[in-house]
Design a protein around this motif. Sequence first.
Motif, PDB file in Angstrom:
ATOM      1  N   THR A  10       0.811  -1.224   0.000  1.00 25.64           N
ATOM      2  CA  THR A  10       0.000   0.000   0.000  1.00 25.64           C
ATOM      3  C   THR A  10       0.842   1.271   0.000  1.00 25.64           C
ATOM      4  O   THR A  10       0.287   2.364   0.082  1.00 25.64           O
ATOM      5  CB  THR A  10      -0.908   0.017   1.247  1.00 25.64           C
ATOM      6  OG1 THR A  10      -0.094  -0.009   2.442  1.00 25.64           O
ATOM      7  CG2 THR A  10      -1.841  -1.185   1.244  1.00 25.64           C
ATOM      8  N   GLY A  11       2.149   1.150  -0.089  1.00 27.70           N
ATOM      9  CA  GLY A  11       3.012   2.315  -0.023  1.00 27.70           C
ATOM     10  C   GLY A  11       2.972   3.177  -1.271  1.00 27.70           C
ATOM     11  O   GLY A  11       2.769   2.684  -2.385  1.00 27.70           O
ATOM     12  N   MET A  12       3.191   4.475  -1.071  1.00 32.04           N
ATOM     13  CA  MET A  12       3.161   5.427  -2.177  1.00 32.04           C
ATOM     14  C   MET A  12       4.307   5.198  -3.155  1.00 32.04           C
ATOM     15  O   MET A  12       4.152   5.381  -4.367  1.00 32.04           O
ATOM     16  CB  MET A  12       3.225   6.855  -1.633  1.00 32.04           C
ATOM     17  CG  MET A  12       2.029   7.267  -0.797  1.00 32.04           C
ATOM     18  SD  MET A  12       2.297   8.866   0.014  1.00 32.04           S
ATOM     19  CE  MET A  12       2.712   9.905  -1.375  1.00 32.04           C
ATOM     20  N   LEU A  13       5.477   4.780  -2.662  1.00 33.81           N
ATOM     21  CA  LEU A  13       6.626   4.616  -3.538  1.00 33.81           C
ATOM     22  C   LEU A  13       6.416   3.479  -4.530  1.00 33.81           C
ATOM     23  O   LEU A  13       6.679   3.626  -5.730  1.00 33.81           O
ATOM     24  CB  LEU A  13       7.887   4.373  -2.704  1.00 33.81           C
ATOM     25  CG  LEU A  13       9.206   4.331  -3.473  1.00 33.81           C
ATOM     26  CD1 LEU A  13       9.402   5.593  -4.305  1.00 33.81           C
ATOM     27  CD2 LEU A  13      10.374   4.140  -2.523  1.00 33.81           C
ATOM     28  N   ASN A  14       5.925   2.351  -4.056  1.00 31.33           N
ATOM     29  CA  ASN A  14       5.649   1.246  -4.967  1.00 31.33           C
ATOM     30  C   ASN A  14       4.505   1.569  -5.915  1.00 31.33           C
ATOM     31  O   ASN A  14       4.481   1.106  -7.061  1.00 31.33           O
ATOM     32  CB  ASN A  14       5.332  -0.020  -4.170  1.00 31.33           C
ATOM     33  CG  ASN A  14       6.588  -0.827  -3.860  1.00 31.33           C
ATOM     34  OD1 ASN A  14       7.647  -0.552  -4.395  1.00 31.33           O
ATOM     35  ND2 ASN A  14       6.463  -1.806  -2.998  1.00 31.33           N
ATOM     36  N   ALA A  15       3.536   2.348  -5.443  1.00 25.51           N
ATOM     37  CA  ALA A  15       2.445   2.778  -6.321  1.00 25.51           C
ATOM     38  C   ALA A  15       2.980   3.632  -7.462  1.00 25.51           C
ATOM     39  O   ALA A  15       2.546   3.489  -8.624  1.00 25.51           O
ATOM     40  CB  ALA A  15       1.402   3.551  -5.516  1.00 25.51           C
ATOM     41  N   ALA A  16       3.962   4.504  -7.150  1.00 26.68           N
ATOM     42  CA  ALA A  16       4.572   5.324  -8.195  1.00 26.68           C
ATOM     43  C   ALA A  16       5.361   4.459  -9.177  1.00 26.68           C
ATOM     44  O   ALA A  16       5.320   4.683 -10.403  1.00 26.68           O
ATOM     45  CB  ALA A  16       5.482   6.378  -7.564  1.00 26.68           C
ATOM     46  N   LEU A  17       6.091   3.463  -8.656  1.00 30.70           N
ATOM     47  CA  LEU A  17       6.836   2.567  -9.539  1.00 30.70           C
ATOM     48  C   LEU A  17       5.890   1.793 -10.451  1.00 30.70           C
ATOM     49  O   LEU A  17       6.159   1.627 -11.650  1.00 30.70           O
ATOM     50  CB  LEU A  17       7.670   1.592  -8.700  1.00 30.70           C
ATOM     51  CG  LEU A  17       8.844   2.188  -7.913  1.00 30.70           C
ATOM     52  CD1 LEU A  17       9.513   1.102  -7.074  1.00 30.70           C
ATOM     53  CD2 LEU A  17       9.848   2.849  -8.843  1.00 30.70           C
ATOM     54  N   ALA A  18       4.779   1.311  -9.900  1.00 28.48           N
ATOM     55  CA  ALA A  18       3.807   0.569 -10.710  1.00 28.48           C
ATOM     56  C   ALA A  18       3.195   1.469 -11.780  1.00 28.48           C
ATOM     57  O   ALA A  18       2.926   1.017 -12.906  1.00 28.48           O
ATOM     58  CB  ALA A  18       2.724  -0.010  -9.805  1.00 28.48           C
ATOM     59  N   TYR A  19       2.977   2.723 -11.455  1.00 30.63           N
ATOM     60  CA  TYR A  19       2.389   3.668 -12.416  1.00 30.63           C
ATOM     61  C   TYR A  19       3.285   3.840 -13.642  1.00 30.63           C
ATOM     62  O   TYR A  19       2.809   3.964 -14.774  1.00 30.63           O
ATOM     63  CB  TYR A  19       2.156   5.010 -11.730  1.00 30.63           C
ATOM     64  CG  TYR A  19       1.575   6.067 -12.631  1.00 30.63           C
ATOM     65  CD1 TYR A  19       0.203   6.102 -12.925  1.00 30.63           C
ATOM     66  CD2 TYR A  19       2.399   7.032 -13.209  1.00 30.63           C
ATOM     67  CE1 TYR A  19      -0.322   7.065 -13.772  1.00 30.63           C
ATOM     68  CE2 TYR A  19       1.885   8.004 -14.049  1.00 30.63           C
ATOM     69  CZ  TYR A  19       0.524   8.011 -14.327  1.00 30.63           C
ATOM     70  OH  TYR A  19      -0.013   8.975 -15.158  1.00 30.63           O
ATOM     71  N   PHE A  20       4.596   3.847 -13.411  1.00 30.41           N
ATOM     72  CA  PHE A  20       5.533   4.017 -14.519  1.00 30.41           C
ATOM     73  C   PHE A  20       5.989   2.678 -15.107  1.00 30.41           C
ATOM     74  O   PHE A  20       6.924   2.628 -15.912  1.00 30.41           O
ATOM     75  CB  PHE A  20       6.762   4.806 -14.053  1.00 30.41           C
ATOM     76  CG  PHE A  20       6.477   6.249 -13.770  1.00 30.41           C
ATOM     77  CD1 PHE A  20       6.285   7.150 -14.811  1.00 30.41           C
ATOM     78  CD2 PHE A  20       6.365   6.709 -12.468  1.00 30.41           C
ATOM     79  CE1 PHE A  20       6.019   8.488 -14.557  1.00 30.41           C
ATOM     80  CE2 PHE A  20       6.099   8.035 -12.201  1.00 30.41           C
ATOM     81  CZ  PHE A  20       5.917   8.934 -13.255  1.00 30.41           C
ATOM     82  N   GLY A  21       5.353   1.585 -14.684  1.00 30.23           N
ATOM     83  CA  GLY A  21       5.662   0.282 -15.244  1.00 30.23           C
ATOM     84  C   GLY A  21       6.948  -0.332 -14.725  1.00 30.23           C
ATOM     85  O   GLY A  21       7.503  -1.236 -15.357  1.00 30.23           O
ATOM     86  N   LEU A  22       7.413   0.123 -13.590  1.00 31.70           N
ATOM     87  CA  LEU A  22       8.651  -0.395 -13.011  1.00 31.70           C
ATOM     88  C   LEU A  22       8.333  -1.456 -11.958  1.00 31.70           C
ATOM     89  O   LEU A  22       7.260  -1.426 -11.344  1.00 31.70           O
ATOM     90  CB  LEU A  22       9.452   0.742 -12.380  1.00 31.70           C
ATOM     91  CG  LEU A  22       9.905   1.842 -13.354  1.00 31.70           C
ATOM     92  CD1 LEU A  22      10.549   2.991 -12.590  1.00 31.70           C
ATOM     93  CD2 LEU A  22      10.870   1.281 -14.394  1.00 31.70           C
ATOM     94  N   PRO A  23       9.228  -2.395 -11.732  1.00 32.12           N
ATOM     95  CA  PRO A  23       8.959  -3.450 -10.738  1.00 32.12           C
ATOM     96  C   PRO A  23       8.915  -2.881  -9.319  1.00 32.12           C
ATOM     97  O   PRO A  23       9.734  -2.034  -8.942  1.00 32.12           O
ATOM     98  CB  PRO A  23      10.127  -4.424 -10.910  1.00 32.12           C
ATOM     99  CG  PRO A  23      11.210  -3.604 -11.527  1.00 32.12           C
ATOM    100  CD  PRO A  23      10.527  -2.596 -12.393  1.00 32.12           C
ATOM    101  N   MET A  24       7.971  -3.371  -8.525  1.00 30.61           N
ATOM    102  CA  MET A  24       7.858  -2.936  -7.135  1.00 30.61           C
ATOM    103  C   MET A  24       8.897  -3.643  -6.281  1.00 30.61           C
ATOM    104  O   MET A  24       9.370  -4.725  -6.628  1.00 30.61           O
ATOM    105  CB  MET A  24       6.434  -3.202  -6.619  1.00 30.61           C
ATOM    106  CG  MET A  24       5.373  -2.386  -7.339  1.00 30.61           C
ATOM    107  SD  MET A  24       3.723  -2.554  -6.610  1.00 30.61           S
ATOM    108  CE  MET A  24       3.388  -4.276  -6.984  1.00 30.61           C
ATOM    109  N   GLN A  25       9.241  -3.028  -5.150  1.00 31.01           N
ATOM    110  CA  GLN A  25      10.303  -3.536  -4.298  1.00 31.01           C
ATOM    111  C   GLN A  25       9.804  -3.748  -2.870  1.00 31.01           C
ATOM    112  O   GLN A  25       8.933  -3.024  -2.394  1.00 31.01           O
ATOM    113  CB  GLN A  25      11.484  -2.547  -4.265  1.00 31.01           C
ATOM    114  CG  GLN A  25      12.076  -2.215  -5.621  1.00 31.01           C
ATOM    115  CD  GLN A  25      12.804  -3.383  -6.236  1.00 31.01           C
ATOM    116  OE1 GLN A  25      13.345  -4.243  -5.526  1.00 31.01           O
ATOM    117  NE2 GLN A  25      12.830  -3.450  -7.562  1.00 31.01           N
TER     118      GLN A  25
END
Length: 297
Positions: free
Chosen positions: A137-152
Amino acid sequence: MRLRFFQKHGVRQAVFAYAVLSPAIVYFLVYFFYPIAVELWASFFRGQPLIGEAQFAGFDNYIQALTDERVRDAFFRTMIFAISGTICTLVPALCLAAILSGPIKAATAIRAIIFFPYIISFVIVALMWKSILDPYTGMLNAALAYFGLPMQNWLSTPATALPTIIGVTVWKDIGYAMLIYIAAIQTIPSDLYEAADVDGATARQKFWRITVPLLTPTTLFLAVISMIAHLQDLSAPYLLTGGGPAEATRLYALHVYETAFVELNIGYASALSFLMLIVILIVTALQFRFLNRETSY
């Protein structure tokens, strides 16, 4: 007669000076030197020398500490944390100070925004960043998912946990270093920059040839206090990861804390603490040796 007057006057000045300094002297004796002496005494016992039963161990605690693989690993991680945290704090802080000390619109507001995390309790900082770095639910992973990058899994993967803690610590401390640098830059005589302008120096040349060399004492001060703080840091690993995952963020201070208050091996923890004091003194001496340069205007 005159000599006697000056002797009496000097004695009175000395008595007055010691009277004024006595609260500070008492404070350091009670809250600094006395705890160090007690810690050194406790380090020669095994068990609980301060609160319970203990047996004299001589130098066994120090020998154990120097041969303990977990201690070596914790110390190695702590050195990485301290050196990386110090460099990653001072270098951007110096760049920000050089930029924000110039004629920039809203420079005061920008300084306040950057400095604000420093005055926040690390408990609040840890709660905020744990929420931001949450893998689901974190904002950082949400931003990564938005740009098509793998979540961490930032705090639960050994490869990313320590760098993440370093990043959070830098984010919190960079504002303080920036303000100290800005204050130091403002003390540099403007004549030096004007002379450089006459000689046709670029902004980059003025920064490297004037600003950076004359900020050496400030850099030394910030490097010393930053290294000392990072070598003793307990709050970051304790609040963000608890030393995990797989002890990837088990720093030296956290190891000492758990040895003393979880395992209740206070004598051994005292020896570990005293060894860290020696390391801090050595590191500080090396910093003064290599960074202490005389500056003149």
